[in-house]
Design a protein around this motif. Structure first.
Motif, mmCIF file in Angstrom:
data_model
loop_
_atom_site.group_PDB
_atom_site.id
_atom_site.type_symbol
_atom_site.label_atom_id
_atom_site.label_comp_id
_atom_site.label_asym_id
_atom_site.label_seq_id
_atom_site.Cartn_x
_atom_site.Cartn_y
_atom_site.Cartn_z
ATOM 1 N N GLN A 153 34.207 24.069 37.401
ATOM 2 C CA GLN A 153 35.060 25.251 37.285
ATOM 3 C C GLN A 153 36.030 25.326 38.464
ATOM 4 N N ARG A 205 33.420 28.567 31.591
ATOM 5 C CA ARG A 205 32.840 29.840 32.010
ATOM 6 C C ARG A 205 31.785 30.322 31.013
ATOM 7 N N GLN A 208 28.740 28.309 31.735
ATOM 8 C CA GLN A 208 28.099 28.789 32.963
ATOM 9 C C GLN A 208 27.312 30.075 32.703
#
Length: 355
Positions: A153, A205, A208
């Protein structure tokens, strides 16, 4: 004598400097003029604005971001951290493959919508459990995946920052002395790249978030087991490495730690522990002497360590229980030997006609 000197002259109407060698060399007059004219390739490059653009983009080598090299080294460092944590250095490839498998899940169409994130999380948990059977391993792989995902990221965000600079450069061709047609084509290319990077960042994201959620659920269901696993698996691996060297496998270390955790530390009645072993022995043909010696060895390491798995009082109780389990095994073995001896004696004394 030789009297040659270099002279330079700059034409204000042209940025190209002129230089010349002038004088006398071995009695002969010398005059070599270099007007600094661009080569054909340089001239062609300047004509379409490419040379100017190239000069704007490239920074001195020491100031450039070499993302790929840094990214690779950081990934290897993270991998080493989490494989060494459970004494699984030789499973580095399996960890990499597990992360690649988890990462691929984020691009599946059935998980892209907000309403499907619970199914996405469940798919991640299933994939981890499919490849790693013990809950501590599963938690460790999720930790590794979370760390790598966070680093990816950060890398994507750096790339987006660089792409924004490129778009800004080509958005003002006049200020940056770039051919307008060339600038327009390049700006569209970089804009497309920006869209792709932003989509990648969004899916990363989501990955994650769901990895963190999956780990939270796993720890909620198996918190004590996971904590014990982190404590005991490295100790079991150290014992096997001491006795068997490189022949001590990862599976053996985990099996030893899990058996000690689930049978010995949870022991209430020593007879129950021995009964469980007997039932398992009928299927796997395990050796009791090896079993009890392994448990005692791991208990000794656990009790002597700076981070014992239980309080001293609890471990003293475990020690007494292990002693009783060992006595049960000795009695069992003695009865077995006595039974064999009785059968041998009867076979010798019985008449051959009755055999």
């Amino acid at each position: 004598m030789t009297d040659v000197r270099k002279i330079q002259k700059t034409d204000k109407s042209n940025s190209n400097a002129m230089s010349a060698l002038q004088g006398v060399y071995r009695g002969q007059p010398v005059l070599i003029v270099q007007d600094g004219a661009l080569s054909a390739i340089q001239g062609a490059s300047n004509a379409d604005g490419f040379e100017v653009t190239k000069q704007k983009l490239r920074e001195p080598i020491l100031r450039r971001h070499i993302v790929s090299k840094k990214f690779f080294k950081e990934k290897e460092k993270i991998l080493a951290t989490y494989t060494e944590r459970l004494g699984q250095n030789r499973q580095a490839r399996q960890y990499k493959e597990a992360y690649a498998d988890l990462s691929r899940q984020q691009y599946k169409s059935e998980y892209r919508g907000e309403e499907n994130q619970d199914a996405f999380r469940d798919a991640l948990l299933f994939k981890v459990a499919e490849n790693f059977g013990e809950v501590t391993e599963q938690d460790n792989v999720l930790e590794y995946a979370i760390a790598v995902s966070a680093m990816e990221q950060e890398t994507i965000e750096i790339e987006i920052g660089q792409v924004k600079k490129m778009i800004a450069l080509f958005s003002d061709p006049q200020k940056n002395a770039i051919n307008p047609g060339f600038a327009n084509v390049e700006r569209m290319k970089w804009t497309d790249k920006m869209a792709a990077l932003e989509d990648h960042l969004k899916t990363n994201r989501a990955l994650q978030d769901q990895l963190l959620h999956a780990q939270e659920l796993l720890r909620k269901a198996h918190g004590q087991e996971i904590r014990d696993g982190y404590n005991l698996i490295p100790k079991a691996a150290a014992i096997l490495n001491q006795h068997y060297g490189d022949h001590g496998s990862k599976e053996s270390a985990i099996s030893l730690a899990v058996t000690y955790r689930d049978e010995v530390l949870a022991m209430i009645n020593p007879l129950d522990v021995f009964e469980v072993f007997i039932r398992r022995q009928e299927k796997k043909r395990e050796n009791f002497r090896l079993y009890i010696d392994s448990m005692i060895a791991l208990f000794g390491v656990d009790m002597a360590s700076s981070n014992p798995s239980r309080s001293k009082e609890e471990l003293h109780s475990v020690r007494d229980g292990l002693f009783r389990v060992e006595i049960c095994g000795q009695i069992f073995d003695n009865i077995g030997l006595l039974g064999k001896e009785v059968r041998r004696m009867f076979s010798e004394t019985m008449p051959s006609s009755t055999l």
